[in-house]
Scaffold this motif. Structure first.
Motif, mmCIF file in Angstrom:
data_model
loop_
_atom_site.group_PDB
_atom_site.id
_atom_site.type_symbol
_atom_site.label_atom_id
_atom_site.label_comp_id
_atom_site.label_asym_id
_atom_site.label_seq_id
_atom_site.Cartn_x
_atom_site.Cartn_y
_atom_site.Cartn_z
ATOM 1 N N LEU A 1 0.744 -1.388 0.046
ATOM 2 C CA LEU A 1 -0.142 -0.003 -0.050
ATOM 3 C C LEU A 1 0.951 1.300 0.078
ATOM 4 O O LEU A 1 0.409 2.282 -0.484
ATOM 5 N N VAL A 2 1.969 1.214 0.535
ATOM 6 C CA VAL A 2 2.802 2.516 0.716
ATOM 7 C C VAL A 2 3.557 2.662 -0.655
ATOM 8 O O VAL A 2 3.722 3.806 -0.956
ATOM 9 N N ALA A 3 3.766 1.537 -1.191
ATOM 10 C CA ALA A 3 4.561 1.776 -2.578
ATOM 11 C C ALA A 3 3.893 0.880 -3.832
ATOM 12 O O ALA A 3 4.378 -0.318 -3.861
ATOM 13 N N PRO A 4 2.584 1.070 -4.068
ATOM 14 C CA PRO A 4 1.978 0.505 -4.915
ATOM 15 C C PRO A 4 2.140 0.182 -6.217
ATOM 16 O O PRO A 4 1.781 -0.306 -7.206
ATOM 17 N N TYR A 5 3.257 1.192 -6.858
ATOM 18 C CA TYR A 5 3.608 1.143 -8.228
ATOM 19 C C TYR A 5 4.992 -0.002 -8.346
ATOM 20 O O TYR A 5 5.423 -0.379 -7.562
ATOM 21 N N THR A 6 5.099 0.024 -9.756
ATOM 22 C CA THR A 6 6.077 -0.987 -9.992
ATOM 23 C C THR A 6 7.303 -0.431 -10.887
ATOM 24 O O THR A 6 7.237 0.846 -11.380
ATOM 25 N N LYS A 7 8.340 -1.287 -11.299
ATOM 26 C CA LYS A 7 9.581 -0.625 -11.943
ATOM 27 C C LYS A 7 9.610 -1.707 -13.048
ATOM 28 O O LYS A 7 9.032 -2.740 -13.112
ATOM 29 N N VAL A 8 10.545 -1.403 -13.990
ATOM 30 C CA VAL A 8 10.748 -2.050 -15.094
ATOM 31 C C VAL A 8 11.118 -3.447 -14.867
ATOM 32 O O VAL A 8 10.544 -4.475 -15.949
ATOM 33 N N GLU A 9 11.841 -4.001 -13.949
ATOM 34 C CA GLU A 9 12.077 -5.434 -13.543
ATOM 35 C C GLU A 9 10.921 -6.226 -13.596
ATOM 36 O O GLU A 9 10.766 -7.324 -13.808
ATOM 37 N N GLU A 10 9.690 -5.581 -13.000
ATOM 38 C CA GLU A 10 8.466 -6.149 -12.678
ATOM 39 C C GLU A 10 7.416 -6.171 -13.832
ATOM 40 O O GLU A 10 6.564 -6.978 -14.078
ATOM 41 N N SER A 11 7.887 -5.568 -15.073
ATOM 42 C CA SER A 11 6.829 -5.225 -16.001
ATOM 43 C C SER A 11 6.263 -6.355 -16.732
ATOM 44 O O SER A 11 5.190 -6.316 -17.230
ATOM 45 N N PHE A 12 7.163 -7.387 -17.379
ATOM 46 C CA PHE A 12 6.801 -8.293 -18.021
ATOM 47 C C PHE A 12 5.520 -8.817 -17.394
ATOM 48 O O PHE A 12 4.310 -9.170 -18.089
ATOM 49 N N ASN A 13 5.731 -9.500 -16.082
ATOM 50 C CA ASN A 13 4.607 -10.143 -15.408
ATOM 51 C C ASN A 13 3.444 -9.468 -15.125
ATOM 52 O O ASN A 13 2.225 -9.696 -15.393
ATOM 53 N N ILE A 14 3.723 -7.981 -14.923
ATOM 54 C CA ILE A 14 2.214 -7.473 -14.511
ATOM 55 C C ILE A 14 1.648 -6.798 -15.820
ATOM 56 O O ILE A 14 0.556 -6.860 -15.683
ATOM 57 N N VAL B 1 10.574 6.988 -21.452
ATOM 58 C CA VAL B 1 11.409 5.841 -20.982
ATOM 59 C C VAL B 1 11.358 5.746 -19.575
ATOM 60 O O VAL B 1 11.050 4.863 -18.816
ATOM 61 N N LEU B 2 11.725 6.876 -18.812
ATOM 62 C CA LEU B 2 11.793 7.027 -17.458
ATOM 63 C C LEU B 2 10.292 6.633 -16.900
ATOM 64 O O LEU B 2 10.496 5.914 -15.944
ATOM 65 N N SER B 3 9.419 7.286 -17.447
ATOM 66 C CA SER B 3 7.970 7.030 -16.942
ATOM 67 C C SER B 3 7.781 5.724 -16.853
ATOM 68 O O SER B 3 7.000 5.022 -15.924
ATOM 69 N N CYS B 4 8.145 4.856 -18.031
ATOM 70 C CA CYS B 4 7.607 3.549 -18.032
ATOM 71 C C CYS B 4 8.136 2.685 -17.333
ATOM 72 O O CYS B 4 7.897 1.529 -16.725
ATOM 73 N N MET B 5 9.492 3.102 -16.909
ATOM 74 C CA MET B 5 10.423 2.301 -15.923
ATOM 75 C C MET B 5 10.140 2.521 -14.699
ATOM 76 O O MET B 5 10.440 1.475 -13.725
ATOM 77 N N THR B 6 9.440 3.603 -14.288
ATOM 78 C CA THR B 6 9.094 4.061 -12.745
ATOM 79 C C THR B 6 7.714 3.882 -12.443
ATOM 80 O O THR B 6 7.399 4.695 -11.604
ATOM 81 N N GLY B 7 6.933 3.044 -13.112
ATOM 82 C CA GLY B 7 5.506 2.873 -12.567
ATOM 83 C C GLY B 7 4.327 2.900 -13.443
ATOM 84 O O GLY B 7 3.293 2.681 -13.091
ATOM 85 N N VAL B 8 4.568 3.331 -14.904
ATOM 86 C CA VAL B 8 3.452 3.530 -15.652
ATOM 87 C C VAL B 8 3.263 1.862 -16.392
ATOM 88 O O VAL B 8 4.262 1.281 -16.788
ATOM 89 N N THR B 9 2.019 1.220 -15.815
ATOM 90 C CA THR B 9 1.765 0.007 -16.318
ATOM 91 C C THR B 9 0.465 0.005 -17.036
ATOM 92 O O THR B 9 -0.453 1.007 -17.117
#
Length: 559
Positions: A21-34, A413-421
């Motif tokens: 809940l405190v950190a609900p967003y994801t980074k690029v390493e998690e992007s494939f599965n999300i 690129v930075l936006s997509c790497m730091t939470g845009v899903t």
């Protein structure tokens, strides 16, 4: 089960949910599965015109990554998440998906703790839960859709089987099940776990004299089971014959291409990663070493520590290193530390040395929780892309003109790497009814090609952009606001000025998201401390830009 044990047991899933809940967003390493989980939930699995429908909707056809990854975890996660998403709404789907994964890993950790309790007693299990729950990395990453965290539950259950049983026949079965879990984790999710599979097998054979005929059948049966699972599923989604982890092994181990992402010294895992993962300043060296050397705990600790450290030692030969690659050893090493802690604490009344050591151990748990909390706060500031997307949707839906039906947005690129899903881009399932205030249709573009981005005509079709550098966005644009990100720790003295205003404005740009919150907290703290502040230093990371139409552009030039 007493009230204390129930509270301790619930602390692990509770801490994982708090981190989510405190950190609900994801980074690029998690992007494939999300992204894969989003596509399965949103578009399903077609049975006709398969290639056409998958390639039209599924993200991995546009962004395949360096190597193909398995869809097995995403399929499993999507299936488990569907009922909860139907209950609370698709707009909360990303939280639900991550929460389900977090709870799967929480169950594995609790099952591991239950095995410790059965083998070593209630007090050892209590120490294990305290030490585990106070760690940052495992709790933070438990709900993150990294391939490592899909394998983590399997490896944790494998280590649970290594907790000894006095019955030789039972022990043989349990070691066979440990091999089975590790085989699935290796063949489906992370090929480097073959090293852990080998070290565990050798330990079973050489130390516990487990017969080969107890291990080989489990290895072969579950290896075939893994292939029968992963190859059809992944061949379907990738639309070509595929065993993803074989590709991963070829890319990383044989070609050595993982070194392109950075090289660390051979000792990195021991001198940096393991101390950080275990968090508690006593766990990484003192308590584990004590458990391994003390005659009263040596035998129990060896089965947990030796295969783990052998895995880390051999894996250290790989040049590219990341802490997440060895998360799997955190539960067994923490359990070894719990053996040491329990041995000392149960003897606290027998001597002054044990009493002092017990007090230090108890204080270290409190310190570990404090460190983990600080790390959680800092880590939550590292997702400016996710925050910027959320702020953009709020701004556009609250201020758009009635005749605006479609909003076209470029995300850099930075936006997509730091939470845009995709969950953030499309918070409603296709064809689902939407609230009246969400009637706008958002269309997103993630073009990365430098030649295209330097063409002014490319930018004419957009209404908004999320950009790290506004100067790279060509044409007449205005900065609506900026989302800041963590840039280190700053120490401010009375009279000193913050590197970023953060409370309302940073330069001429309004600050949104966590940066604004940090700014307000900083000013309130300085008001109480006479101007002193030690805390996060924030800097602009993602700018929210709005395209100026013809009349607005002329006015902007005149002004």
């Amino acid at each position: 089960m007493g009230a204390i044990d129930l509270l301790l047991m619930l602390s692990i899933p509770a801490v994982i949910i708090i981190h989510l809940l405190v950190a609900p967003y994801t980074k690029v390493e998690e992007s494939f599965n999300i992204q894969a989980t989003h596509d399965i939930i949103s578009y399903g699995t077609p049975t006709k015109d398969i290639h056409q429908r998958l390639s039209a909707h599924y993200d991995h056809f546009d962004f395949p990554g360096a190597v193909p990854r398995t869809f097995v975890g995403a399929v499993f996660l999507a299936g488990l998440s569907q009922p909860y998403i139907a209950l609370v709404g698709f707009q909360h789907a990303q939280l639900i998906v991550r929460g389900v994964l977090g709870m799967i890993n929480a169950v594995a950790l609790l099952w591991f703790g239950a095995k410790l309790e059965k083998a070593f007693g209630n007090s050892t299990a209590r120490w294990y839960v305290l030490l585990q729950a106070s760690q940052f990395h495992v709790m933070f990453y438990a709900s993150r859709t990294l391939p490592n965290m899909f394998a983590f539950g399997l490896t944790t259950m494998a280590f649970a089987q290594l907790v000894g049983s006095p019955d030789p026949e039972k022990q043989n079965r349990r070691y066979s099940m440990a091999i089975a879990h590790l085989t699935i984790a290796t063949a489906v999710f992370r090929s480097e776990l073959a090293i852990l599979l080998v070290t565990t097998t050798l330990y079973c054979l050489l130390v516990h004299n487990i017969p080969l005929n107890s291990i080989i059948p489990a290895l072969l049966v579950f290896f075939v089971f893994s292939l029968v699972t992963t190859i059809p599923i992944d061949s379907y989604f990738w639309q070509k014959p595929l065993w993803p982890e074989l590709w991963g092994f070829y890319y990383n181990a044989l070609l050595g291409s993982s070194s392109d992402w950075g090289v660390s010294p051979w000792h990195y895992y021991f001198t940096s990663a393991l101390p950080k993962i275990l968090t508690n300043p006593l766990s990484s060296i003192a308590l584990i070493s004590f458990a391994m050397c003390n005659p009263g705990t040596r035998r129990q600790a060896q089965a947990l520590v030796i295969p783990s450290l052998l895995f880390v030692t051999i894996y250290s030969l790989q040049p590219h290193k990341e802490a997440r690659f060895i998360f799997y050893v955190a539960p067994p090493l923490t359990a070894a530390a719990a053996l040491g802690a329990n041995y000392i604490f149960t003897r606290r009344t027998k001597s002054a040395a044990f009493a002092v050591a017990s007090a230090v151990i108890a204080a270290s748990v409190v310190l570990s929780f404090t460190i983990s909390t600080a790390m959680l706060i800092v880590s939550s500031l590292n997702y400016p892309g996710g925050e910027a997307l959320s702020e953009l949707r709020s701004l556009v839906t609250s201020s758009s003109s009635p005749d605006l039906q479609t909003v076209v947005v470029h995300t850099d690129v930075l936006s997509c790497m730091t939470g845009v899903t995709l969950f953030g881009q499309h918070p409603y399932r296709p064809n689902d009814p939407r609230p009246s205030n969400e009637a706008l249709t958002f269309v997103f573009d993630k073009t990365e090609d430098e030649g295209t981005l330097r063409n002014p005509k490319f930018w004419e079709k957009f209404d908004y952009a999320l950009a790290e550098d506004p100067a790279r966005v060509l044409g007449p644009w205005e900065t609506v606001g900026v989302v800041e990100g963590f840039a280190g720790i700053e120490v401010l003295k009375p009279g000193g000025s913050a590197s970023s205003k953060g409370d309302v404005e940073s330069g001429r740009d309004r600050v949104f998201g966590r940066g604004e919150l940090v700014g307000r907290v900083r000013e309130r703290v300085r008001a109480l401390t006479g101007g002193w502040w030690i805390g996060p230093r924030m800097e602009p990371r993602v700018h929210i830009l709005r395209k100026l139409r013809e009349g607005e552009a002329r006015r902007a030039v005149i002004e």
